[in-house]
Design an enzyme around this catalytic site. Structure first.
Site, PDB file in Angstrom:
ATOM      1  N   MET A 215       0.832  -1.204   0.000  1.00 47.04           N
ATOM      2  CA  MET A 215       0.000   0.000   0.000  1.00 47.04           C
ATOM      3  C   MET A 215       0.870   1.259   0.000  1.00 47.04           C
ATOM      4  O   MET A 215       1.015   1.946   1.017  1.00 47.04           O
ATOM      5  CB  MET A 215      -0.950  -0.025   1.195  1.00 47.04           C
ATOM      6  CG  MET A 215      -1.796  -1.290   1.252  1.00 47.04           C
ATOM      7  SD  MET A 215      -3.026  -1.293   2.576  1.00 47.04           S
ATOM      8  CE  MET A 215      -1.967  -1.356   4.024  1.00 47.04           C
ATOM      9  N   ASP A 216       1.412   1.581  -1.156  1.00 44.16           N
ATOM     10  CA  ASP A 216       2.351   2.689  -1.289  1.00 44.16           C
ATOM     11  C   ASP A 216       1.643   3.935  -1.820  1.00 44.16           C
ATOM     12  O   ASP A 216       0.706   3.840  -2.614  1.00 44.16           O
ATOM     13  CB  ASP A 216       3.482   2.285  -2.242  1.00 44.16           C
ATOM     14  CG  ASP A 216       4.669   3.221  -2.151  1.00 44.16           C
ATOM     15  OD1 ASP A 216       4.755   4.000  -1.182  1.00 44.16           O
ATOM     16  OD2 ASP A 216       5.518   3.184  -3.067  1.00 44.16           O
ATOM     17  N   GLY A 217       2.126   5.105  -1.375  1.00 45.85           N
ATOM     18  CA  GLY A 217       1.605   6.366  -1.896  1.00 45.85           C
ATOM     19  C   GLY A 217       0.772   7.157  -0.912  1.00 45.85           C
ATOM     20  O   GLY A 217       0.213   8.199  -1.269  1.00 45.85           O
TER      21      GLY A 217
END
Length: 277
Positions: free
Chosen positions: A39-41
């Site tokens: 879950m990047d960003g």
């Protein structure tokens, strides 16, 4: 928007006729048994939306948005028939961030556990936490264990949350546990073979509750695993997307599964060859 109202909106959205039609077409092909999300960003999303770290600005911060994005993906995956869903929530390396940011995340996480308890019981989802939970606060660790125990009987789907996790730590933990078990077995005469089998190591992995992921989806445009499921991902389909995690939607998931279906034959052939060796 209140958390309960948000939860209601998400549950209601599951009845979308168009999405059901799209998912029906997807199910003509092979559906992954296990999807893992990096879950990047979240920080870029907060900067983009001018949100505070603790969610004070604009009625909801990046942690709130990221949590609801995970709940939406959980619903979609369950509707599609994906049995196992894994989310990389917090790396051990993240403890190196600013103390106030880590404290804010831990406080937010504790709040989300209470909401998660309500939602997963409605959806009959078993929750499992993977990682070195000893690194968490007593309150957060106790809450995680309570949620695990409260949902242990559910079997419709399994949500694994990787918290205080890195793959290197998981492998080291599994090797240490396997060595200790072997020492005890040899000491009490329960085993006369001093070799540690691969199966024993895998049983001591934090992720032993789930099969190896069929797809690993990373948002935020990066193309690396970042110390996530290194042991389990040798034949996983890797799918990177530019969308930031809180902005992930149904079409992003659809395209990831379509790419998996297109490459599934190759992955199966590689798994078969590995078993034959």
């Amino acid at each position: 928007m209140s958390s309960l109202k948000m939860a209601g909106n998400i549950l209601c959205s599951a009845s979308s006729f168009i999405r059901k039609c799209i998912f029906g077409v997807l199910r003509v092909g092979p559906i992954p048994n296990h999807i893992a999300f990096i879950m990047d960003g979240n920080r870029r999303y907060a900067k983009k939306q001018k949100l505070s770290h603790d969610g004070a600005a604009g009625g909801g911060g990046r942690y709130d948005a990221g949590f609801w994005a995970l709940m939406v993906m959980l619903l979609y995956c369950q509707e599609l028939g994906v049995k196992y869903i894994t989310a990389y929530a917090f790396s051990i390396d993240n403890f190196k961030r600013k103390p106030e940011e880590v404290e804010s995340l831990m406080t937010s996480m504790l709040e989300k556990f209470h909401l998660l308890d309500i939602l997963v019981k409605l959806l009959a989802v078993r929750v499992h936490f993977a990682g070195n939970l000893e690194l968490l606060s007593n309150e957060l660790r106790a809450s995680a264990m309570e949620l695990t125990e409260a949902t242990a009987a559910y079997s419709k789907s399994v949500l694994t949350i990787c918290i205080a996790y890195t793959s290197r730590d998981e492998i080291l933990h599994a090797v240490r546990e396997s060595c200790e078990q072997k020492r005890i077995d040899l000491e009490f005469g329960n085993d006369d073979d001093d070799e540690i089998k691969l199966m024993k190591v895998e049983k001591n992995m934090y992720m032993a509750v789930a099969p190896d992921p069929d797809i690993i989806i990373r948002t935020g445009g990066e193309n690396r695993l970042s110390n996530f499921l290194l042991w389990q991902s040798c034949w996983s389909h890797l799918h990177s997307m530019w969308v930031l995690w809180p902005e992930i939607g149904v079409w992003n998931l659809v395209f990831a599964i379509l790419n998996f279906q297109r490459n599934k034959t190759y992955c199966l052939d590689m798994k078969k060859k590995e078993k034959e060796l």
